[in-house]
Design an enzyme around this catalytic site. Structure first.
Site, PDB file in Angstrom:
ATOM      1  N   HIS A  97     -59.540 -91.747   1.401  1.00 24.43           N
ATOM      2  CA  HIS A  97     -59.681 -90.679   2.403  1.00 24.43           C
ATOM      3  C   HIS A  97     -61.128 -90.626   2.855  1.00 24.43           C
ATOM      4  O   HIS A  97     -62.051 -90.695   2.039  1.00 24.43           O
ATOM      5  CB  HIS A  97     -59.284 -89.333   1.769  1.00 24.43           C
ATOM      6  N   ARG A 122     -53.068 -81.081   8.271  1.00 28.34           N
ATOM      7  CA  ARG A 122     -53.956 -80.342   7.376  1.00 28.34           C
ATOM      8  C   ARG A 122     -55.425 -80.637   7.667  1.00 28.34           C
ATOM      9  O   ARG A 122     -56.087 -79.915   8.384  1.00 28.34           O
ATOM     10  CB  ARG A 122     -53.648 -80.604   5.892  1.00 28.34           C
ATOM     11  N   ASP A 123     -55.936 -81.732   7.115  1.00 30.63           N
ATOM     12  CA  ASP A 123     -57.388 -81.910   7.147  1.00 30.63           C
ATOM     13  C   ASP A 123     -57.930 -82.134   8.548  1.00 30.63           C
ATOM     14  O   ASP A 123     -59.058 -81.769   8.843  1.00 30.63           O
ATOM     15  CB  ASP A 123     -57.798 -83.068   6.241  1.00 30.63           C
ATOM     16  N   ALA A 124     -57.122 -82.723   9.437  1.00 27.43           N
ATOM     17  CA  ALA A 124     -57.610 -82.976  10.791  1.00 27.43           C
ATOM     18  C   ALA A 124     -57.944 -81.662  11.493  1.00 27.43           C
ATOM     19  O   ALA A 124     -59.037 -81.489  12.044  1.00 27.43           O
ATOM     20  CB  ALA A 124     -56.582 -83.762  11.594  1.00 27.43           C
ATOM     21  N   HIS A 125     -57.017 -80.718  11.455  1.00 29.62           N
ATOM     22  CA  HIS A 125     -57.321 -79.450  12.147  1.00 29.62           C
ATOM     23  C   HIS A 125     -58.252 -78.560  11.322  1.00 29.62           C
ATOM     24  O   HIS A 125     -58.988 -77.749  11.883  1.00 29.62           O
ATOM     25  CB  HIS A 125     -56.033 -78.713  12.542  1.00 29.62           C
ATOM     26  N   GLN A 126     -58.255 -78.745   9.995  1.00 24.57           N
ATOM     27  CA  GLN A 126     -59.260 -78.025   9.206  1.00 24.57           C
ATOM     28  C   GLN A 126     -60.659 -78.478   9.603  1.00 24.57           C
ATOM     29  O   GLN A 126     -61.591 -77.663   9.673  1.00 24.57           O
ATOM     30  CB  GLN A 126     -59.033 -78.270   7.718  1.00 24.57           C
ATOM     31  N   HIS A 141     -63.900 -89.193   6.394  1.00 27.91           N
ATOM     32  CA  HIS A 141     -64.094 -88.472   7.658  1.00 27.91           C
ATOM     33  C   HIS A 141     -64.916 -89.364   8.581  1.00 27.91           C
ATOM     34  O   HIS A 141     -65.745 -90.152   8.124  1.00 27.91           O
ATOM     35  CB  HIS A 141     -64.805 -87.140   7.422  1.00 27.91           C
ATOM     36  N   GLU A 185     -20.240 -21.269  -1.146  1.00 27.37           N
ATOM     37  CA  GLU A 185     -20.758 -22.449  -1.847  1.00 27.37           C
ATOM     38  C   GLU A 185     -20.647 -22.273  -3.360  1.00 27.37           C
ATOM     39  O   GLU A 185     -20.953 -21.202  -3.899  1.00 27.37           O
ATOM     40  CB  GLU A 185     -22.202 -22.708  -1.438  1.00 27.37           C
ATOM     41  N   ARG A 213     -57.196 -78.298  -5.636  1.00 25.21           N
ATOM     42  CA  ARG A 213     -58.567 -78.250  -6.129  1.00 25.21           C
ATOM     43  C   ARG A 213     -58.616 -78.159  -7.654  1.00 25.21           C
ATOM     44  O   ARG A 213     -59.343 -77.352  -8.238  1.00 25.21           O
ATOM     45  CB  ARG A 213     -59.295 -77.053  -5.508  1.00 25.21           C
ATOM     46  N   ARG A 261     -27.020 -37.474   7.800  1.00 21.08           N
ATOM     47  CA  ARG A 261     -28.096 -36.849   8.577  1.00 21.08           C
ATOM     48  C   ARG A 261     -29.206 -37.877   8.781  1.00 21.08           C
ATOM     49  O   ARG A 261     -29.876 -38.260   7.819  1.00 21.08           O
ATOM     50  CB  ARG A 261     -28.657 -35.636   7.845  1.00 21.08           C
ATOM     51  N   GLU A 290     -23.570 -18.981  -3.222  1.00 24.95           N
ATOM     52  CA  GLU A 290     -23.925 -18.060  -2.135  1.00 24.95           C
ATOM     53  C   GLU A 290     -22.861 -18.165  -1.051  1.00 24.95           C
ATOM     54  O   GLU A 290     -22.044 -19.080  -1.033  1.00 24.95           O
ATOM     55  CB  GLU A 290     -25.284 -18.429  -1.528  1.00 24.95           C
ATOM     56  N   ASN A 302     -22.997 -18.555   2.987  1.00 26.77           N
ATOM     57  CA  ASN A 302     -23.921 -18.846   4.087  1.00 26.77           C
ATOM     58  C   ASN A 302     -23.290 -18.332   5.374  1.00 26.77           C
ATOM     59  O   ASN A 302     -22.305 -18.894   5.848  1.00 26.77           O
ATOM     60  CB  ASN A 302     -24.183 -20.354   4.165  1.00 26.77           C
ATOM     61  N   LYS A 319     -61.845 -89.710  -2.409  1.00 27.06           N
ATOM     62  CA  LYS A 319     -61.986 -88.652  -1.405  1.00 27.06           C
ATOM     63  C   LYS A 319     -63.427 -88.634  -0.900  1.00 27.06           C
ATOM     64  O   LYS A 319     -64.320 -88.106  -1.555  1.00 27.06           O
ATOM     65  CB  LYS A 319     -61.604 -87.294  -1.999  1.00 27.06           C
ATOM     66  N   ASP A 355     -61.683 -82.399  -8.283  1.00 26.67           N
ATOM     67  CA  ASP A 355     -62.539 -81.315  -8.722  1.00 26.67           C
ATOM     68  C   ASP A 355     -63.822 -81.381  -7.907  1.00 26.67           C
ATOM     69  O   ASP A 355     -64.350 -82.468  -7.633  1.00 26.67           O
ATOM     70  CB  ASP A 355     -62.872 -81.411 -10.209  1.00 26.67           C
ATOM     71  N   GLU A 369     -31.268 -17.983 -11.209  1.00 24.58           N
ATOM     72  CA  GLU A 369     -29.884 -18.405 -11.336  1.00 24.58           C
ATOM     73  C   GLU A 369     -29.713 -19.354 -12.522  1.00 24.58           C
ATOM     74  O   GLU A 369     -30.672 -19.987 -12.952  1.00 24.58           O
ATOM     75  CB  GLU A 369     -29.426 -19.139 -10.060  1.00 24.58           C
ATOM     76  N   GLU A 404     -23.319 -29.352   8.251  1.00 27.95           N
ATOM     77  CA  GLU A 404     -22.249 -30.268   7.866  1.00 27.95           C
ATOM     78  C   GLU A 404     -20.866 -29.784   8.310  1.00 27.95           C
ATOM     79  O   GLU A 404     -19.845 -30.330   7.879  1.00 27.95           O
ATOM     80  CB  GLU A 404     -22.253 -30.479   6.350  1.00 27.95           C
ATOM     81  N   THR A 431     -65.081 -78.314  -1.309  1.00 26.74           N
ATOM     82  CA  THR A 431     -64.665 -76.964  -1.685  1.00 26.74           C
ATOM     83  C   THR A 431     -64.182 -76.925  -3.140  1.00 26.74           C
ATOM     84  O   THR A 431     -63.371 -77.754  -3.536  1.00 26.74           O
ATOM     85  CB  THR A 431     -63.513 -76.490  -0.771  1.00 26.74           C
ATOM     86  N   HIS A 445     -32.913 -31.341  -3.357  1.00 24.76           N
ATOM     87  CA  HIS A 445     -32.057 -30.205  -3.045  1.00 24.76           C
ATOM     88  C   HIS A 445     -31.693 -30.120  -1.569  1.00 24.76           C
ATOM     89  O   HIS A 445     -31.157 -29.105  -1.121  1.00 24.76           O
ATOM     90  CB  HIS A 445     -32.701 -28.877  -3.491  1.00 24.76           C
TER      91      HIS A 445
END
Length: 983
Positions: free
Chosen positions: A570, A370-374, A572, A111, A443, A177, A124, A126, A540, A477, A36, A132, A705, A71
Site C-alpha cells: 500500500h 476508503r483510503d482514497a476519499h479519506q 500514497h 364508579e 489499528r 385517548r 364516587e 361523577n 503500509k 500499529d 379512602e 369514556e 493514525t 391514575h
C-alpha cells in the site's frame, strides 16, 4: 389523578396528607381531602346511568377503565372482559338503587373498585358525561349527550324510548385517548403546530376531537387530542380495529402516546382482559417503544434548517457541489461473477492466502471506498454514492483481491460528520457486492480509535466486523509496536478473518544514510508477524515515502525470506511516484498492490488503477481487468467527485515535499482542514515545516493514525505558540502540551522504535507515571452488558444492539451526537449527496427512498418573512401535500434582526447545560446562582397541560447561570440553568 398519595405505614399518614393537601390548595384553592381505603390492584368499573325528573333510573351497563397510568385512564372498554356476571348484576343494582335514593337526574357515572375476589367498593358518582362515554354509546346505541339534554328539558325516559327491558349491549367497543405526550420522555407534554394530519376511518371507527392540520396544541390546556373508539362483534375484533386505526394515524409536528397505546393493545394480558389498575405499573415491556416512524418530518426539519441557515458542514471550505448527478452505468442481467470472496467463504483464510500467492498476474485492491476519499476528501464520501455504483463495481472489479471499504477514519467520521451508521454501510455494501472480499483497516489494539481500549472492546469489535461482512483485516500499529500488533492479529484469528499483519513503512531503505528504519529493521519485524501466523504480509506506506528502488529492495528481501507468504503493498502517490513504486514492487514479487479508480487517485490518494492496469496489460503481470468497464466506472466517480467539491483540499498536483515532512496521505487533507479551523490556514506551509520538526522532537517515529495525530497536534501547537525545536525544549517544563502528546509520552500508544525522547518526555509528563507494557492490558474490561443496558435506557430498546454498544464504548460522545442527530433528522444517509451538502433551490424536488419500494418526494416551495420571534416559516410539499415548518433564523439573530427577548438555548452536547424538557411555564426556581448542586437535586419546576415536572441536575457542580425567571414561558430546549461540572 393529581394529589393522590398511597399510605402504607401509619407514620406516613400525616406528612403525606399535608403534601397532598398543599398541592390541592395550590391547584384549586381548597385543601380538603378524601381519605379512602386503598384497594391493591383492583379493576376500575363504571356503571353508566340515566335518570329523569320522574324517579325513573336505568343503567347502561358497565365500562372497564382499569388501564391507567398515574391514575389517569388510558384505554376503556365496554362491556368488561372476564368480570363475574353475578358481580355485574350486583353493581348494576347498587348503582340504580343509589341514584334513586338521592333523587339523581340526568346522566351520571357510578364508579367502583372491584377486588380480585369479587368484593367491591364504592368510589364516587361523577355527575357529568365522562370522556369514556363513547364506548357505552357504541354498544347500547344510546346517545348519552342528546339524552341528557332532552332530560334536562323535561323529557322522561319513556319519551326517549328508553327502558331497562329494551336495553342490551350489542358487541364490544374499545376506546383509546390519544394525547400530545411523549412516552419516550416519561410522557412529558408536547405542544406546537400540527404540521400534517391523516386520520383513520372505516366501519366501526369513531373519532371525537377537533384537531386539524396547521392547528396549534397549546401548553396551557389538556393534552387530549382525539378519542378513538372501535366497535366490533367481539372484543378481539374491536381491539384489532382500534390498533389498526391508531397505526393509520399520521400526526406530524407533535409527539403522541400512540406507540404506548399500541403496546397496551397488543399485550397478551390486555387481549385476555386480565388487567387491573396496576397493569401499566407492573408491565415494563409496555415502555419498550419503537423509534419514531416519521421520517418525512425529520427530513423536512433538516431541509428547512438548511434552507434558512445554510450548510454548516465542518470542513466544507471549497466551492459548492457540482450540479451534475453521477450516472450509473447500465448493468448486465444476472448475478456478478464469482471471485475470491467465494474462495474465502468456502475454504477459509489460509485458502484465500494461497489463492493470492498462486495467482498468475498482479492482483489489485481498490481503495476508492476508503483510503482514497479519506486522503482526498477528508473521509466525507457517503454510503449513498458507494451503494449506487456497488452492483456495477461487483462486475467490473470482480477479479480484485479485495475492496478496501471500512475501518480507519471512516468509522468515526460516518457517525461524527455524515450522520450515518458505519455498520449499516458495511451491511448494505456487503449485500450489494457478494463476490469481492471486503477489507478494513484495523489499528491493532486501538481498533478504529485514536487511543488504547480495553482488550474485550477490541476483541468484540473485530468479532462484529467479521460477522457483518469484513473478510480481510489489515492489522497495523501506529508505532510498529509488536505487542499491539500481535494483539490485533490474535483478535482477527479468533474472529475467523484473514490476518494481514502489516509493516508501517517510514524512512528510506534505499538510502545509505538511513540508520533507524533499515532493511534489517523491517525484516526483523516481518519475521515476528510471520511467526505470529499472519496470512498475508502487508507493507503500509502511509505517506508515499516508498521510492521505486526502496520498493524493489524491500519486497525482494521479503519474497526471498518468505517465498510462500503473499505480500500486499500500500502506498500514497503524494510525490507522484506511486505508479512506478507499485510496478517495482510487483516485479520484485508483490502479489497485491493498492490502487484507486483514476478519478479518485493521485496526489495524497493511491496510484491510478488505470495506469497500472494498462502498464502491465499483455505481460505476465496482467490484471485481467476489463478496461472498457473500468472506463465506465471511472466516469461515474469523476462525476461523483464533483459533489464533494466543498471538501477538496486545493491540491493541484503531487508534492515532493512529503519527503521532508513525511505526512501520511490520509492525514494531509484532515490536518489542513484542522489548520483552517484553528486559524492557521494562511500558515499551512509553516504547519508542514513544524510537522517535520515535531517528528524530530518526538524521536522520528512511525507516523500513522493515531501516532500521526500526535505529530500533527504538536505541529499546530508549535505554530500557534510560535515555537521552534530549540525554544520548545527550553520552555517545555512550563508548556501545557496537547493531551495527545502527553498520552503518547505516557505510553498509551505503546513504545516507539528506539524508545521515548528524553529529556522531553519527562518535561512533558511533569511527574505523571508512565505505563509499562501493552496499554490495553493495563485497562479494566468494559462491562458491555451494563453498557448496553444504559443505552437501552437512553434510547428505545429495539434500536440498540451490540454494534451500538461497541460504538458507544469506543466513541461515547460521538455516538451520543449521532443518536441525537438521528432522533432529530432521521437517517441522513438516505438523502442525495447534493441535498445533504447544499440547501434546496426554490421548486427543487428530490426523492428519498426510506425503505425498499417506499419513497418520499420533497419539493421546496418558499421561505417566509422573518417573524418577531426570530422564526421563519418554510413551505414544502411532501408527496404533493403542503407542509409548513417554523425554523429559527440564526443568521438574523446574530445580526440583531430577531427579537431581543429570545430565550437562550441549552447545548445538548454539554451535560451541565440544562434545557427545558418540554414547553410550558416556570412555576418555581429551587436554586440560586453560585450555589453548589449535586446530581439528582431539583432545579426548576415546570408546568404544562396540568402536569408539573421537576427538572433535576444531571451532574454535580456549581450553578453558573440561571436562564429563566418564575412565570416565564419556555419552549423545549430553552436554557434553564448552566452547571459547571465537578466544581
Amino acid at each position: 389523578g393529581r394529589g393522590m398519595r398511597i399510605v402504607r405505614q401509619e407514620e406516613e399518614l400525616k406528612p403525606q396528607f399535608e403534601r397532598a393537601s398543599n398541592e390541592a390548595k395550590q391547584a384549586f384553592g381548597d385543601g380538603r381531602m378524601f381519605v379512602e381505603k386503598f384497594v391493591e390492584g383492583p379493576r376500575h368499573i363504571e356503571i353508566q346511568i340515566l335518570a329523569d325528573h320522574y324517579g325513573n333510573v336505568v343503567h347502561l351497563f358497565e365500562r372497564d377503565c382499569s388501564v391507567q397510568r398515574r391514575h389517569q385512564k388510558v384505554v376503556e372498554m365496554a362491556p368488561s372482559q372476564g368480570l363475574d356476571p353475578r358481580v355485574k348484576q350486583r353493581l348494576y343494582s347498587d348503582a340504580v338503587r343509589l341514584a334513586k335514593h338521592v333523587g339523581y337526574r340526568n346522566a351520571g357515572t357510578v364508579e367502583f373498585m372491584v377486588a380480585e375476589d369479587g368484593s367491591y367498593y364504592f368510589l364516587e358518582v361523577n355527575p357529568r358525561v365522562q370522556v369514556e362515554h363513547t364506548v357505552t354509546e357504541e354498544v347500547t346505541g344510546v346517545d348519552i349527550v342528546q339524552s341528557q339534554i332532552k332530560i334536562a328539558a323535561g323529557a322522561s325516559l319513556a319519551d326517549l324510548g328508553i327502558s331497562q327491558e329494551t336495553l342490551a349491549p350489542q358487541g364490544f367497543a374499545v376506546q383509546a385517548r390519544v394525547t400530545s405526550e411523549d412516552p419516550e420522555a416519561n410522557f412529558q407534554p408536547d405542544c406546537g403546530r400540527i404540521e400534517a394530519l391523516r386520520s383513520p376511518g372505516g366501519v366501526g371507527i369513531r373519532l371525537d376531537g377537533a384537531i386539524t392540520a396547521g392547528g396549534f396544541v397549546s401548553p396551557h390546556y389538556d393534552s387530549l387530542m382525539v378519542k378513538v373508539t372501535a366497535r366490533g362483534q367481539t372484543f378481539e375484533q374491536a381491539r384489532k380495529k382500534l390498533a389498526m386505526a391508531l397505526e393509520e394515524f399520521r400526526i406530524r409536528g407533535i409527539k403522541t402516546n400512540i406507540p404506548f397505546i399500541l403496546n397496551v393493545l397488543k399485550h397478551p394480558s390486555f387481549q385476555y382482559g386480565a388487567v387491573s389498575t396496576n397493569f401499566v405499573d407492573v408491565t415494563p415491556e409496555l415502555f419498550d417503544l419503537t423509534e419514531n416512524g416519521d421520517p418525512a418530518s425529520k427530513y423536512l426539519r433538516f431541509l428547512a434548517e438548511m434552507v434558512v441557515n445554510g450548510s454548516r458542514h465542518v470542513g466544507a471550505v471549497g466551492p459548492p457541489p457540482s450540479d451534475m448527478d453521477p450516472v450509473v452505468p447500465c448493468l448486465e442481467e444476472g448475478p456478478p461473477p464469482p471471485g475470491l470472496k467465494q474462495v474465502f467463504d468456502e475454504q477459509g483464510p489460509a485458502a484465500y492466502a494461497a489463492a493470492l500467492r498462486g495467482h498468475q498476474g498482479l492482483l489489485l485492491t481498490d481503495t476508492t471506498w476508503r483510503d482514497a476519499h479519506q486522503s482526498l476528501l477528508a473521509t466525507r464520501m457517503r454510503t449513498y454514492d458507494m451503494l449506487a455504483i456497488a452492483p456495477f463495481t461487483s462486475r467490473a472489479l470482480a477479479p480484485l483481491a479485495s475492496l478496501e471499504m471500512w475501518g480507519g477514519a471512516t468509522f468515526d467520521v460516518s457517525y461524527r460528520f455524515l450522520g450515518e451508521c458505519p455498520w449499516q454501510r458495511l451491511a448494505k455494501l456487503r449485500e450489494a457486492v457478494p463476490n469481492i472480499p471486503f477489507q478494513m483497516l484495523l489499528r491493532g489494539a486501538n481498533g478504529v480509535g485514536y487511543s488504547a481500549y480495553s482488550d474485550n472492546v477490541v476483541r468484540d469489535f473485530v468479532r462484529l466486523a467479521r460477522r457483518e461482512g469484513v473478510d480481510v483485516f489489515r492489522v497495523f500499529d501506529s508505532l510498529n509496536y509488536l505487542d499491539n500488533l500481535k494483539f490485533g492479529m490474535d483478535a482477527v484469528h479468533a474472529a475467523g478473518g484473514v490476518v494481514e499483519g502489516t509493516l508501517c513503512y517510514t524512512g528510506d531503505v534505499s538510502s545509505p544514510r538511513e540508520t533507524k528504519y533499515t532493511l534489517d529493521y523491517y525484516l526483523g519485524l516481518a519475521r515476528e508477524l510471520v511467526a505470529s501466523g499472519t496470512h498475508v504480509l502487508g507493507i503500509k506506506d502511509m505517506a508515499g515515502l516508498l521510492k521505486p528502488e526502496a520498493a524493489n529492495m524491500l519486497v525482494s528481501a521479503l519474497r526471498q525470506e518468505f517465498p510462500n507468504v503473499p505480500i500486499h503493498v500500500h502506498t500514497h502517490d503524494t510525490a507522484g511516484v506511486g505508479v512506478a513504486s507499485m510496478l517495482a514492487a510487483a516485479r520484485a514479487g508483490a502479489d497485491v498492490v493498492d490502487v484507486a479508480i483514476d478519478a479518485m487517485s493521485g496526489m495524497t490518494s493511491q496510484p491510478s488503477m488505470g495506469a497500472i492496469v494498462n502498464a502491465v496489460k499483455g505481460t505476465d503481470l496482467d490484471t485481467g481487468l476489463n478496461t472498457a468497464m473500468l472506463s465506465k466506472l471511472n466516469t461515474y466517480w469523476d462525476q461523483a467527485r464533483g459533489l464533494y467539491l466543498p471538501f477538496e483540499s486545493g491540491l493541484k498536483s503531487g508534492s515532493s515535499d512529503v519527503y521532508m515532512h513525511e505526512m501520511p496521505g490520509g492525514q494531509y487533507t484532515n490536518l489542513k482542514f484542522q489548520a483552517y479551523q484553528n486559524g492557521l490556514g494562511s500558515e499551512w506551509d509553516k504547519v508542514k515545516e513544524a510537522y517535520a520538526a515535531a517528528n524530530h522532537l518526538l524521536g522520528n517515529i512511525v507516523k500513522v493514525t493515531p501516532s500521526s495525530k500526535v505529530v500533527g497536534d504538536l505541529a499546530q501547537f508549535m505554530v500557534q505558540n510560535k515555537l521552534d525545536e530549540a525554544n520548545l525544549l527550553e520552555q517545555a517544563e512550563k508548556l501545557d502540551f496537547p493531551s495527545s502528546v502527553v498520552d503518547f509520552m505516557q505510553g498509551y500508544l505503546g513504545v516507539p522504535e528506539g524508545g521515548f525522547p528524553e529529556p522531553l518526555r519527562s518535561m512533558v509528563l511533569k511527574g505523571k507515571v508512565p505505563i509499562t507494557g501493552r496499554p490495553g492490558a493495563n485497562l479494566e474490561p468494559v462491562n458491555l452488558e451494563v453498557e448496553q443496558q444504559l443505552l437501552e435506557e437512553s434510547y428505545t430498546k429495539s434500536s440498540v444492539d451490540e454494534r451500538d454498544t461497541i460504538s458507544s464504548a469506543m466513541y461515547p460522545d460521538v455516538y451520543k451526537q449521532f443518536r441525537n442527530s438521528r432522533a432529530k433528522y432521521g437517517d441522513l444517509g438516505a438523502l442525495p449527496t447534493r441535498t445533504f451538502l447544499k440547501p434546496l433551490e426554490t421548486d427543487e424536488e428530490i426523492s428519498v427512498e426510506i425503505e425498499k419500494g417506499r419513497k418520499l418526494d420533497f419539493k421546496f416551495k418558499a421561505i417566509g418573512e422573518l417573524l418577531p420571534n426570530g422564526m421563519r416559516e418554510v413551505f414544502f410539499e411532501v408527496n404533493g401535500i403542503p407542509r409548513v415548518l417554523s425554523v429559527f433564523d440564526e443568521t438574523a439573530a446574530q445580526q440583531g434582526s430577531a427579537a431581543r427577548s429570545l430565550k437562550e438555548k441549552a447545548d445538548p452536547e454539554r451535560l451541565g447545560s440544562v434545557g427545558a424538557p418540554m414547553s410550558g411555564s416556570v412555576v418555581d426556581i429551587l436554586v440560586g446562582e453560585g450555589g453548589d448542586v449535586k446530581a439528582g437535586s431539583p432545579l426548576v419546576v415546570l408546568t404544562a397541560m396540568k402536569m408539573e415536572t421537576t427538572v433535576s441536575a444531571p451532574c454535580s457542580g456549581r450553578l453558573q447561570h440561571i436562564g429563566v425567571l418564575a412565570g416565564d414561558q419556555v419552549s423545549a430546549g430553552d436554557l434553564l440553568v448552566e452547571i459547571e461540572e465537578g466544581t
